[in-house]
Motif scaffolding. Structure first.
Motif, PDB file in Angstrom:
ATOM      1  N   SER A 267     -31.986  21.790   2.530  1.00 35.18           N
ATOM      2  CA  SER A 267     -31.881  21.243   1.105  1.00 35.18           C
ATOM      3  C   SER A 267     -30.303  20.435   1.082  1.00 35.18           C
ATOM      4  O   SER A 267     -30.489  19.443  -0.091  1.00 35.18           O
ATOM      5  CB  SER A 267     -31.561  22.639   0.180  1.00 35.18           C
ATOM      6  OG  SER A 267     -30.357  23.298   0.571  1.00 35.18           O
ATOM      7  N   GLU A 268     -29.809  20.709   1.831  1.00 31.68           N
ATOM      8  CA  GLU A 268     -28.593  19.735   2.033  1.00 31.68           C
ATOM      9  C   GLU A 268     -29.113  18.243   2.516  1.00 31.68           C
ATOM     10  O   GLU A 268     -28.452  17.287   1.964  1.00 31.68           O
ATOM     11  CB  GLU A 268     -27.650  20.299   3.175  1.00 31.68           C
ATOM     12  CG  GLU A 268     -26.046  20.191   3.616  1.00 31.68           C
ATOM     13  CD  GLU A 268     -25.655  20.760   4.219  1.00 31.68           C
ATOM     14  OE1 GLU A 268     -25.383  20.227   5.667  1.00 31.68           O
ATOM     15  OE2 GLU A 268     -25.311  22.073   4.452  1.00 31.68           O
ATOM     16  N   ILE A 269     -29.750  18.197   3.639  1.00 30.90           N
ATOM     17  CA  ILE A 269     -30.260  17.024   3.837  1.00 30.90           C
ATOM     18  C   ILE A 269     -31.145  16.222   2.880  1.00 30.90           C
ATOM     19  O   ILE A 269     -30.918  15.173   2.387  1.00 30.90           O
ATOM     20  CB  ILE A 269     -31.383  17.161   4.915  1.00 30.90           C
ATOM     21  CG1 ILE A 269     -30.572  17.277   6.261  1.00 30.90           C
ATOM     22  CG2 ILE A 269     -32.236  15.653   5.038  1.00 30.90           C
ATOM     23  CD1 ILE A 269     -31.501  17.850   7.542  1.00 30.90           C
ATOM     24  N   ASN A 270     -31.820  16.938   1.869  1.00 35.43           N
ATOM     25  CA  ASN A 270     -32.501  16.494   0.655  1.00 35.43           C
ATOM     26  C   ASN A 270     -31.531  16.060  -0.385  1.00 35.43           C
ATOM     27  O   ASN A 270     -31.748  14.790  -0.988  1.00 35.43           O
ATOM     28  CB  ASN A 270     -33.397  17.599  -0.046  1.00 35.43           C
ATOM     29  CG  ASN A 270     -34.344  16.983  -0.882  1.00 35.43           C
ATOM     30  OD1 ASN A 270     -35.072  15.821  -0.784  1.00 35.43           O
ATOM     31  ND2 ASN A 270     -34.452  17.491  -2.212  1.00 35.43           N
ATOM     32  N   HIS A 271     -30.659  16.772  -0.582  1.00 34.10           N
ATOM     33  CA  HIS A 271     -29.353  16.290  -1.418  1.00 34.10           C
ATOM     34  C   HIS A 271     -28.642  14.969  -0.942  1.00 34.10           C
ATOM     35  O   HIS A 271     -28.480  13.913  -1.620  1.00 34.10           O
ATOM     36  CB  HIS A 271     -28.270  17.325  -1.492  1.00 34.10           C
ATOM     37  CG  HIS A 271     -27.011  16.826  -2.161  1.00 34.10           C
ATOM     38  ND1 HIS A 271     -27.137  16.530  -3.378  1.00 34.10           N
ATOM     39  CD2 HIS A 271     -25.755  16.661  -1.579  1.00 34.10           C
ATOM     40  CE1 HIS A 271     -25.576  16.068  -3.560  1.00 34.10           C
ATOM     41  NE2 HIS A 271     -24.910  16.021  -2.360  1.00 34.10           N
ATOM     42  N   LEU A 272     -28.435  14.932   0.516  1.00 32.70           N
ATOM     43  CA  LEU A 272     -27.880  13.922   1.263  1.00 32.70           C
ATOM     44  C   LEU A 272     -28.893  12.467   0.932  1.00 32.70           C
ATOM     45  O   LEU A 272     -28.478  11.279   0.732  1.00 32.70           O
ATOM     46  CB  LEU A 272     -27.526  13.815   2.609  1.00 32.70           C
ATOM     47  CG  LEU A 272     -26.293  14.652   2.905  1.00 32.70           C
ATOM     48  CD1 LEU A 272     -26.147  14.960   4.434  1.00 32.70           C
ATOM     49  CD2 LEU A 272     -25.190  13.848   2.507  1.00 32.70           C
ATOM     50  N   LEU A 273     -30.059  12.810   1.139  1.00 36.10           N
ATOM     51  CA  LEU A 273     -31.151  11.511   0.927  1.00 36.10           C
ATOM     52  C   LEU A 273     -31.022  10.922  -0.355  1.00 36.10           C
ATOM     53  O   LEU A 273     -31.389   9.691  -0.594  1.00 36.10           O
ATOM     54  CB  LEU A 273     -32.486  12.224   1.370  1.00 36.10           C
ATOM     55  CG  LEU A 273     -32.647  12.435   2.873  1.00 36.10           C
ATOM     56  CD1 LEU A 273     -34.229  13.122   3.116  1.00 36.10           C
ATOM     57  CD2 LEU A 273     -32.712  11.112   3.890  1.00 36.10           C
ATOM     58  N   HIS A 274     -30.786  11.851  -1.341  1.00 36.52           N
ATOM     59  CA  HIS A 274     -30.874  11.312  -2.619  1.00 36.52           C
ATOM     60  C   HIS A 274     -29.394  10.788  -3.144  1.00 36.52           C
ATOM     61  O   HIS A 274     -29.208  10.324  -4.375  1.00 36.52           O
ATOM     62  CB  HIS A 274     -31.258  12.416  -3.746  1.00 36.52           C
ATOM     63  CG  HIS A 274     -32.537  12.675  -3.607  1.00 36.52           C
ATOM     64  ND1 HIS A 274     -33.385  13.301  -2.723  1.00 36.52           N
ATOM     65  CD2 HIS A 274     -33.908  12.002  -4.490  1.00 36.52           C
ATOM     66  CE1 HIS A 274     -34.748  13.480  -2.989  1.00 36.52           C
ATOM     67  NE2 HIS A 274     -34.987  12.574  -3.895  1.00 36.52           N
ATOM     68  N   SER A 275     -28.469  10.698  -2.072  1.00 38.08           N
ATOM     69  CA  SER A 275     -27.098  10.321  -2.494  1.00 38.08           C
ATOM     70  C   SER A 275     -26.898   9.035  -1.529  1.00 38.08           C
ATOM     71  O   SER A 275     -25.709   8.867  -1.195  1.00 38.08           O
ATOM     72  CB  SER A 275     -26.354  11.332  -2.166  1.00 38.08           C
ATOM     73  OG  SER A 275     -26.478  12.730  -2.790  1.00 38.08           O
ATOM     74  N   LEU A 276     -27.852   8.524  -0.830  1.00 39.22           N
ATOM     75  CA  LEU A 276     -27.577   7.389   0.320  1.00 39.22           C
ATOM     76  C   LEU A 276     -26.756   6.420  -0.487  1.00 39.22           C
ATOM     77  O   LEU A 276     -26.151   5.646   0.485  1.00 39.22           O
ATOM     78  CB  LEU A 276     -28.997   7.139   0.889  1.00 39.22           C
ATOM     79  CG  LEU A 276     -29.604   7.894   1.747  1.00 39.22           C
ATOM     80  CD1 LEU A 276     -31.284   7.366   2.249  1.00 39.22           C
ATOM     81  CD2 LEU A 276     -28.820   8.388   2.856  1.00 39.22           C
ATOM     82  N   ASP A 277     -27.112   6.161  -1.502  1.00 42.48           N
ATOM     83  CA  ASP A 277     -26.485   4.739  -2.379  1.00 42.48           C
ATOM     84  C   ASP A 277     -24.847   4.894  -1.980  1.00 42.48           C
ATOM     85  O   ASP A 277     -24.085   4.017  -1.842  1.00 42.48           O
ATOM     86  CB  ASP A 277     -26.919   4.677  -3.634  1.00 42.48           C
ATOM     87  CG  ASP A 277     -26.321   3.358  -4.124  1.00 42.48           C
ATOM     88  OD1 ASP A 277     -26.410   2.334  -3.612  1.00 42.48           O
ATOM     89  OD2 ASP A 277     -25.526   3.433  -5.080  1.00 42.48           O
ATOM     90  N   HIS A 278     -24.477   6.295  -2.082  1.00 41.88           N
ATOM     91  CA  HIS A 278     -23.080   6.364  -2.116  1.00 41.88           C
ATOM     92  C   HIS A 278     -22.308   6.015  -0.778  1.00 41.88           C
ATOM     93  O   HIS A 278     -21.151   5.650  -0.566  1.00 41.88           O
ATOM     94  CB  HIS A 278     -22.778   8.004  -2.346  1.00 41.88           C
ATOM     95  CG  HIS A 278     -21.183   8.511  -2.046  1.00 41.88           C
ATOM     96  ND1 HIS A 278     -20.383   8.289  -3.077  1.00 41.88           N
ATOM     97  CD2 HIS A 278     -20.844   9.278  -1.242  1.00 41.88           C
ATOM     98  CE1 HIS A 278     -19.260   8.738  -2.758  1.00 41.88           C
ATOM     99  NE2 HIS A 278     -19.451   9.461  -1.575  1.00 41.88           N
ATOM    100  N   TYR A 279     -23.219   6.059   0.200  1.00 46.59           N
ATOM    101  CA  TYR A 279     -22.896   5.509   1.577  1.00 46.59           C
ATOM    102  C   TYR A 279     -23.170   4.265   2.080  1.00 46.59           C
ATOM    103  O   TYR A 279     -22.960   3.826   3.317  1.00 46.59           O
ATOM    104  CB  TYR A 279     -23.384   6.772   2.720  1.00 46.59           C
ATOM    105  CG  TYR A 279     -22.873   7.987   2.437  1.00 46.59           C
ATOM    106  CD1 TYR A 279     -21.676   8.612   2.813  1.00 46.59           C
ATOM    107  CD2 TYR A 279     -23.472   9.028   1.598  1.00 46.59           C
ATOM    108  CE1 TYR A 279     -21.128   9.891   2.409  1.00 46.59           C
ATOM    109  CE2 TYR A 279     -23.018  10.369   1.463  1.00 46.59           C
ATOM    110  CZ  TYR A 279     -21.997  10.891   1.880  1.00 46.59           C
ATOM    111  OH  TYR A 279     -21.559  11.997   1.458  1.00 46.59           O
ATOM    112  N   GLY A 280     -23.832   3.598   1.085  1.00 43.66           N
ATOM    113  CA  GLY A 280     -24.306   2.293   1.408  1.00 43.66           C
ATOM    114  C   GLY A 280     -25.622   2.184   1.923  1.00 43.66           C
ATOM    115  O   GLY A 280     -26.074   1.231   2.564  1.00 43.66           O
TER     116      GLY A 280
END
Length: 465
Positions: free
Chosen positions: A58-71
């Motif tokens: 679920s942490e990975i899913n959250h990161l995948l949906h926050s990718l824009d934040h990291y460019g």
């Protein structure tokens, strides 16, 4: 049937039981473990370990949906839910077979079956209701663990109403989910399903979620959950649960209002009950208090030669407490004079997002115990590593005795705090004061620097806020 003779017999092969067995083997004892289901117990098979595998997903899913934040950018992000669950089960199975390997390595005899006391120094093993073995030993450790508490009308049915077991192996992702109980188990499942895309309602009877944590930590997590889109209802009285149209409806009274909440599934996480039944306690001097076996500081029960450890022996209900108790009990049996268990030195961790970890007394408990306190706080927004990670939410709180400088407690919410709490755990075990902690050099840039700053803040010397 002739009784097979051992120095020590342990009933239950969970974290407490198997660790006690290994310790006893190190002391050159002849040891037997009786386990009726899976080596590694609930923790490895249906608790701590598989839930962490799910929470990682679920942490990975959250990161995948926050990718824009990291460019970064990615299209068509999706997951195969069956594969997510399968990975979790594989992780559990790998560790369970690892424990079996440890039993072989230490020449510990494992009996597959149900163990029960059968008179002084005797254990009867049954398999499928039939006698399987008789064991005799001078010392017997009860490590039978606990199971989920079931509320009337909310009995898990494996389909609509889940205990932790069903929640770990769901047939499909529920679109809407109700979680009853916001302790570590409830909060972790609520967090997992929310971050995988479910609409989650978390219901708690107490006036705040994570009620054993410091009040400030609870408030922060509740705010974070709400911001993430979870519906949190506290001070809630559950009036009933109805099954309808392949879903569930929970009738909840809170704030003077009665509401009906509908969902596809409901998880009941309202505490645990010790497994005290059918283990031969009748006719012994073993005392049971509210489904838990009463023990002294070295795990001894009222019956000579009989000990109890882990969830069976009461709170805190944590695998690492069970393991440490197992070591203390066996060392005492071996005449090694171990230190008695101090439960205030046992860290507690909750792996929701944001993570929560604590050790020692809350601020309220410290004051209630008569301490005059000094309290320090440091937010992760003031920590370079947390900002670089993109996880600056959360803070660390420290509680000191104003007169002696003893560290009474530490409470953390934020990135990787479950890994960091051990630093304060060591401090508590060493009976460290603020002076040693302030004189300790913390590496830069790390999240752990916030631990240093939270100590400095308690004494008016904080540097980075």
């Amino acid at each position: 049937m002739m009784a097979e003779q051992f120095d020590l017999v342990i009933i239950g092969g969970g974290p407490g039981g198997y660790v006690a067995a290994i310790r006893a083997a190190q002391h050159k004892m002849k040891v037997a473990v009786v386990e009726r289901e899976h080596m590694g117990g609930i923790c490895l098979n249906w608790g701590c370990i598989p839930t962490k595998a799910l929470l990682r997903a679920s942490e990975i899913n959250h990161l995948l949906h926050s990718l824009d934040h990291y460019g970064f950018a990615a299209d068509n992000i999706r997951f195969d839910f069956a594969k997510v669950i399968k990975r979790s089960r594989n992780v559990a199975n790998q560790l369970s077979s690892g424990v079996k390997g440890l039993m072989k390595k230490h020449k510990i005899t494992v009996f597959d079956g149900h163990g029960a006391l059968a008179g002084p120094g005797k254990v009867a093993v049954t398999k499928d209701g039939k006698p399987a073995a008789e064991l005799a030993a001078k010392h017997i450790i009860l490590a039978t663990g606990a199971r989920a508490r079931v509320l009337p009308g909310m009995e898990p049915d494996g389909k609509l109403i889940w205990s932790y077991r069903e929640a770990l192996v769901p047939d499909a992702m529920p679109k809407k989910l109700i979680v009853i109980g916001s302790g570590a188990i409830g909060s972790e499942f609520a967090s997992f399903y929310l971050n995988m895309g479910s609409e989650v309602t978390l219901i708690e009877v107490m006036d705040r979620i994570l009620p054993v944590e410091d009040a400030e930590i609870s408030a922060f997590v509740q705010k974070a959950f709400t911001k993430q889109g979870m519906k949190v209802i506290t001070g809630a009285k559950l009036q009933g649960v109805r099954k309808e149209n392949g879903g569930v409806a929970a009738i909840v009274e809170a704030g003077g209002k009665v509401t009906e909440i509908k969902a596809d599934r409901l998880i009941s996480a309202v505490g645990i009950v010790g497994n005290v039944e059918n283990i031969g306690l009748e006719g012994t001097k073993v005392q049971v208090d509210r489904t838990h076996v009463v023990i002294d500081a070295f795990g001894r029960t009222g019956e000579a030669g009989v000990y109890a450890i882990g969830d069976l022996a009461g709170p805190p209900w944590l695998a690492h407490k069970a393991m440490h108790e197992g070591v203390i009990v066996v060392d005492a049996i071996a005449g090694k004079h171990p230190h008695a268990m101090d439960t205030t030195n046992i860290p507690g961790c909750t792996y929701c997002r944001p993570q929560v970890a604590s050790v020692g007394l809350t601020e309220a408990a410290a004051k209630a115990a008569g301490h005059e306190v000094k309290v320090g706080r440091f937010p992760f927004i003031g920590n370079g590593k947390a900002i670089a990670l993109g996880e600056p939410e959360g803070f660390i709180k420290t509680v000191f005795d104003a007169k002696t400088g003893a560290m009474l407690g530490a409470h953390m919410v934020g990135p990787e705090v479950t890994e960091m709490i051990q630093g304060y755990g060591i401090a508590r075990t060493l009976e460290t004061t603020e002076a040693e902690l302030m004189a300790t050099v913390f590496p830069h840039p790390t999240l752990s620097e916030a631990m240093h700053e939270a100590v400095l803040d308690a004494y008016g010397q904080v540097l980075h806020i």
